[in-house]
Write a protein that holds these residues in place. Structure first.
Motif, PDB file in Angstrom:
ATOM      1  N   ARG A 235       0.931  -8.614  -3.209  1.00 34.59           N
ATOM      2  CA  ARG A 235       0.938  -8.981  -1.797  1.00 34.59           C
ATOM      3  C   ARG A 235       0.201  -7.937  -0.965  1.00 34.59           C
ATOM      4  N   ALA A 236       0.409  -6.661  -1.279  1.00 36.03           N
ATOM      5  CA  ALA A 236      -0.311  -5.603  -0.571  1.00 36.03           C
ATOM      6  C   ALA A 236      -1.812  -5.730  -0.778  1.00 36.03           C
ATOM      7  N   ARG A 264       2.621  -0.915   4.304  1.00 39.73           N
ATOM      8  CA  ARG A 264       4.081  -0.920   4.206  1.00 39.73           C
ATOM      9  C   ARG A 264       4.576  -1.475   2.876  1.00 39.73           C
ATOM     10  N   ALA A 265       3.766  -2.298   2.229  1.00 37.47           N
ATOM     11  CA  ALA A 265       4.204  -2.906   0.969  1.00 37.47           C
ATOM     12  C   ALA A 265       4.258  -1.904  -0.163  1.00 37.47           C
ATOM     13  N   GLY A 266       3.553  -0.793  -0.048  1.00 33.47           N
ATOM     14  CA  GLY A 266       3.550   0.224  -1.091  1.00 33.47           C
ATOM     15  C   GLY A 266       2.617  -0.124  -2.227  1.00 33.47           C
ATOM     16  N   ALA A 273      -5.108   1.329   2.503  1.00 33.40           N
ATOM     17  CA  ALA A 273      -4.797   0.465   3.645  1.00 33.40           C
ATOM     18  C   ALA A 273      -4.395   1.302   4.853  1.00 33.40           C
ATOM     19  N   ALA A 274      -3.617   2.363   4.634  1.00 35.14           N
ATOM     20  CA  ALA A 274      -3.200   3.230   5.735  1.00 35.14           C
ATOM     21  C   ALA A 274      -4.396   3.935   6.364  1.00 35.14           C
ATOM     22  N   GLU A 275      -5.360   4.329   5.551  1.00 34.71           N
ATOM     23  CA  GLU A 275      -6.555   4.975   6.087  1.00 34.71           C
ATOM     24  C   GLU A 275      -7.362   4.012   6.957  1.00 34.71           C
ATOM     25  N   ARG A 276      -7.497   2.774   6.483  1.00 34.37           N
ATOM     26  CA  ARG A 276      -8.263   1.794   7.270  1.00 34.37           C
ATOM     27  C   ARG A 276      -7.497   1.378   8.524  1.00 34.37           C
TER      28      ARG A 276
END
Length: 649
Positions: A235-236, A264-266, A273-276
């Motif tokens: 899902r992530a 958030r999905a890990g 994803a956090a960087e983008r």
């Protein structure tokens, strides 16, 4: 054919075995029973014409040729047996061998015919399923993917002992992926990975699944797959791929939202994803922005997603590739359908000097919660729900309200000279709200609602409802005549049904059955093509108001539909249209603002009334300085099985 299967075949015939009758669901090979000089055939129901069976010596000769790799000689011998020996259960094995040999030769059509005969003649489950497996391999060679998928699903369902479940599931996943069924394909890949016995096979299938996600570029398909995915890491990945696609299309707000969900999905995608997300948020923070305050999770998430997708398309149409630090962006905010969360997020948005407007909320409960926090300095807010907001000033009621719909349809009926109406509505919030609005609009239009009849929302048989509506005596007297077209005589001019299409077609059809032929009218809940298909002629001539329909012509609607189809690859609905109109409206009002240095929201409230009559895809509308909405509501009529616009008076 494996070596083990060859040994099994030789033993089967060399020992003169016969196949016991076993249940069709068994997965094991048939158990042997030693007989005399000839094997005892399996007698088929209703057929006792011959007790002869396949001769053993010619079969062993054919099998020896097959084992030696003499394909042509083996095929010739097996064909002789297939056409000369009597039909029995062993005949299915013979045709199975013929199909295998024809498949090796590449004669696929004849191989498929042989496999069909093998399935037909084999009564032992193992042999029958082996023939189905042969059909699967033939379909794969023929590139008949859907047929191959059906065979694979059948073998899995019957738990064929010769099958490789992981390989069959992967085959089915590839077929679904090729047809654009991303969610179904990923579910099958998940099962295939779990079923793989070899870690290398498991890794290979996982890599294949990741490549499928990376190649997907359809935002609607990616979101649908992500919402239904059970594996958090997959899902992530889906949300990550969705964010990358959104960035390429210029949908910065959507990208930030899905990158956040991915982070958030890990799992292995969370860091990137956090960087983008960080980079997207930095751009959004310095741009003028519209806050999309809608449910993006929970049961109403589809509506929220549709509204903000329409808004993203609007900004793409308005600014194209010329976007810069001065052009607005959409910030996606999830209320989760919770009034308190909606109020909290609204207060935070109202304190942000760079927020030029709020698009949402979409439910009455959220709207009332936000309305209680609305002040004279709050940014202009386009409430998209239908329930009235009594706390003033809630600036702009942007959704098509029951009162507006009722005024439009009752005014039309008054112009058409239709009065003495019969009003049907379900006993729920939707029906009660529209019934109240219709009563008020009828008084204003100078026409009379003669009778109001309510019913349970679960009603399927409307006989008793219709009896109450027309009167028991009239119903008993006139319903006896089932002569087609002989209308029941009633002191009424028309019927208004304040319900959604999935109930309307039942009631309208049953009114026609009881020969109640009166002009029909309704509300925007009728606007669904399924009504035309299910109600057939029972709603012919009916009229109802809409805020958006692709049946309404005009350059604004054509431009919207073309842009949305190009960007999203699906046709838009009324919710995308509302988001599109809201974002364009706020953006064009922002373009008129002179940059006074005040908070953008405060300046926008003074600018918006200057737009006068704004031509949107949901109709032409205007906001007064007091925040009241004046809207020209379009009407549709059912004609010859289609929705057609009613000419504007």
């Amino acid at each position: 054919m494996t070596f083990c299967l060859r040994i099994l075949a030789i033993r089967l015939f060399a020992s003169l075995l016969f196949v016991l009758a076993v249940s069709a669901g068994a997965a094991e090979a048939p158990r042997p029973l030693v007989g005399g000089a000839d094997a005892i055939p399996v007698l088929r129901p209703g057929s006792r014409e011959s007790l002869r069976t396949v001769p053993v010596v010619p079969f062993l000769q054919a099998e020896s040729e097959y084992a030696a790799g003499k394909t042509d000689e083996a095929l010739s011998r097996f064909l002789d047996l297939a056409y000369s020996a009597a039909d029995d259960d062993r005949k299915g094995f013979i045709w199975w061998r013929v199909g295998e040999l024809l498949l090796v030769r590449g004669d696929l059509d004849k191989a498929l015919e042989a496999a069909d005969k093998a399935v037909l003649l084999s009564r032992a489950p193992y042999l029958s399923l082996s023939a189905v497996d042969l059909k699967l391999r033939i379909y794969q060679r023929m590139k008949w993917n859907n047929e191959a998928r059906q065979m694979a699903a059948y073998l899995l369902d019957r738990k064929f002992v010769g099958a490789d479940p992981s390989a069959l599931l992967a085959l089915m996943a590839r077929v679904d992926a090729g047809e654009g069924k991303l969610g179904g394909a990923l579910a099958l890949y998940r099962r295939a990975v779990a079923a793989a016995s070899d870690p290398q096979d498991s890794q290979r299938l996982s890599t294949e699944r990741d490549l499928l996600i990376d190649r997907a570029t359809d935002l609607s398909v990616l979101r649908g797959a992500a919402e239904g995915e059970e594996d958090p890491e997959v899902r992530a990945h889906l949300y990550f791929a969705m964010g990358n696609t959104a960035i390429r299309k210029g949908f910065l707000g959507m990208a930030a939202h899905v990158f956040e969900r991915s982070a958030r999905a890990g799992g292995k995608w969370s860091r990137e994803a956090a960087e983008r997300l960080f980079r997207a948020e930095k751009i959004i923070a310095v741009r003028p922005r519209i806050v999309g305050l809608v449910p993006l999770s929970g049961k109403l998430s589809d509506i929220g997603y549709a509204v903000l997708t329409g808004a993203e398309v609007a900004l793409g149409v308005l600014h194209g590739l010329e976007r810069n630090g001065a052009t607005p962006v959409i910030r996606w905010v999830d209320t989760a359908g919770q009034p308190e969360k909606a109020r909290k997020e609204f207060v935070a948005a109202a304190d942000d000097r760079m927020v030029l407007g709020v698009l949402g909320p979409v439910t009455g409960e959220e709207g009332r919660s936000v309305g209680a926090s609305f002040t004279q300095k709050s940014p202009p807010t386009l409430y998209l729900g239908q329930k009235p907001i009594f706390e003033k000033p809630f600036l702009y009621g942007f959704g098509l309200s029951p009162a507006q719909e009722a005024r439009a349809i009752l005014s039309y009926l008054a112009r058409a000279g239709v009065s003495d109406l019969l009003l049907f509505h379900p006993e729920n919030g939707y029906g009660d709200g529209f019934a109240t609005a219709a009563a008020a609009a009828a008084a204003a239009a100078g026409i009379r609602i003669a009778k109001t009849v309510s019913y349970s929302p679960e009603t399927q048989d409307f006989t008793e409802v219709i009896r109450r509506a027309v009167g028991k005596a009239t119903f008993q007297r006139q319903s006896r005549s089932k002569e087609k077209g002989k209308a029941m005589k009633l002191p009424l001019g028309g019927i208004v049904i304040a319900d959604r299409w999935d109930r309307v077609f039942l009631l309208a059809s049953q009114l026609r059955y009881y020969n109640v032929y009166l002009p029909l009218a309704g509300f925007s809940g009728w606007n669904d093509p399924e009504l035309l298909r299910k109600a057939v002629g029972s709603v012919s001539g009916a009229v109802f108001p809409v805020d958006y329909s692709d049946a309404i012509p005009g350059p604004q609607g054509d431009r919207f539909r073309k842009a949305f189809q190009e960007m999203m690859h699906v046709p838009p609905s009324r919710f995308e249209a509302m988001g599109y109109d809201g974002a364009l409206f706020l953006s064009e009002a922002f373009a008129l603002e002179g940059g006074s240095g005040r908070p953008l929201g405060e300046a926008m409230r003074e600018t918006i009334p200057r737009l006068k009559n704004y031509p949107g895809v949901t109709g032409t509308f205007q906001f007064t300085p007091a925040g009241d909405l004046r809207r020209k509501v379009s009407l549709l009529q059912v004609e010859l099985g289609n929705f057609v616009p009613v000419p504007t008076p």
